[in-house]
Design an enzyme around this catalytic site. Structure first.
Site, mmCIF file in Angstrom:
data_model
loop_
_atom_site.group_PDB
_atom_site.id
_atom_site.type_symbol
_atom_site.label_atom_id
_atom_site.label_comp_id
_atom_site.label_asym_id
_atom_site.label_seq_id
_atom_site.Cartn_x
_atom_site.Cartn_y
_atom_site.Cartn_z
ATOM 1 N N ASP A 55 0.279 -1.386 -0.078
ATOM 2 C CA ASP A 55 -0.003 -0.222 0.088
ATOM 3 C C ASP A 55 1.025 1.755 -0.427
ATOM 4 O O ASP A 55 2.003 1.024 0.030
ATOM 5 C CB ASP A 55 -0.815 -0.382 1.329
ATOM 6 C CG ASP A 55 -1.640 -1.106 1.559
ATOM 7 O OD1 ASP A 55 -2.306 -1.773 0.024
ATOM 8 O OD2 ASP A 55 -2.243 -1.526 2.295
ATOM 9 N N TYR A 114 6.828 -9.914 7.224
ATOM 10 C CA TYR A 114 6.714 -8.374 6.615
ATOM 11 C C TYR A 114 7.265 -8.346 8.410
ATOM 12 O O TYR A 114 7.256 -9.440 9.229
ATOM 13 C CB TYR A 114 5.573 -8.305 6.995
ATOM 14 C CG TYR A 114 5.304 -7.744 5.551
ATOM 15 C CD1 TYR A 114 4.521 -6.452 4.795
ATOM 16 C CD2 TYR A 114 4.582 -8.856 4.866
ATOM 17 C CE1 TYR A 114 4.300 -6.814 3.770
ATOM 18 C CE2 TYR A 114 3.756 -8.802 3.811
ATOM 19 C CZ TYR A 114 3.647 -8.243 3.049
ATOM 20 O OH TYR A 114 3.407 -7.099 1.878
#
EC number: 5.4.99.12
Length: 248
Positions: A55, A114
């Site tokens: 994003d 992540y």
């Protein structure tokens, strides 16, 4: 006619100036910067396919992409040429290698790693501004880690996905979700085959509520069981999130 050679690219970037990985009309994207660099390198428009569609504002240290280039390059020469044309964008190709044309950066991936970085301090950020989430209230990271284990395994993660998420199923299998403190630095480490849109940041925001004492592990479990977006805690801001590595 022989097929164009396919290259696997390992990429790092600062997500701050971009609308995200994915191309969007009239907006700067990481994919767009790479495709412009590839056009300048080989003289033809090509499509760069990423493993993770990060994003706006999300960073990467180990994003992976593949691209078919219409003429053969030595892998290190392609890396250097792309980097030359990427400047001054905060995007770097760390490695390039020739791969079989069956390799797909997104669909061949078996695990995505992540890391979410939190600065748990009252003082303003001087060096890490835009690179971490500053949380001034003291966090009980042991409680956060214990609560995080509620989310491990295969679940319906509707509570933790964006309402605009286009995934066909809300079910995902979370392999790792660890909360680690080193001084005022708090890292939340997670890996899974794939994630829903905003899933990691939604989990992080809810875990911060646990750390602040607003929620217990039971509250987090109840939010998961609710399967309702409104049951989620706050969504953590994008600047603390990093795509670290993609496994194949």
């Amino acid at each position: 006619m022989s097929r164009m050679p396919r290259y696997k690219l390992t990429i790092e970037y600062d997500g701050a100036p971009f609308c995200g990985w994915q191309l969007q009309p009239a907006l700067p994207s990481v994919q767009g910067a790479l495709e412009a660099a590839a056009l300048a390198t080989c003289g033809e428009a090509v499509r760069v396919h990423g493993a993770g569609r990060t994003d706006a504002g999300v960073h990467a240290l180990g994003q992976v992409a593949h691209v078919d280039i219409p003429k053969p390059f030595r892998a290190d020469k392609l890396r250097d040429a792309l980097n030359a044309h990427l400047r001054p964008n905060p995007v770097a190709v760390l490695a390039a290698e020739i791969v079989p044309d069956t390799f797909e950066a997104r669909f061949s991936a078996v695990r995505r790693h992540y890391r979410y970085r939190i600065a748990n301090r009252r003082s303003n950020l001087a060096l890490d501004l835009g690179k971490v989430w500053r949380v001034p209230k003291p966090l009980d990271t042991d409680a956060m880690h214990r609560a995080a284990q509620v989310l491990i395994g295969k679940h319906n993660f509707t509570t933790f996905r964006d309402t605009e998420c286009q995934a066909a199923s809300p079910e995902k299998t979370l392999d790792v979700l660890d909360v680690i403190r080193d001084g005022d630095a708090v890292d939340i480490i997670t890996n899974a085959r794939s994630y829903l849109h905003s899933q990691v940041r939604s989990m992080v925001g809810s875990l911060v509520w646990v750390g602040e004492g607003r929620w217990t592990a039971d509250d987090l479990a109840a939010a998961l069981a609710a399967r309702r977006r409104s049951a989620c805690g706050p969504v953590a801001p994008p600047e603390g999130l990093y795509l670290m590595q993609v496994d194949y």
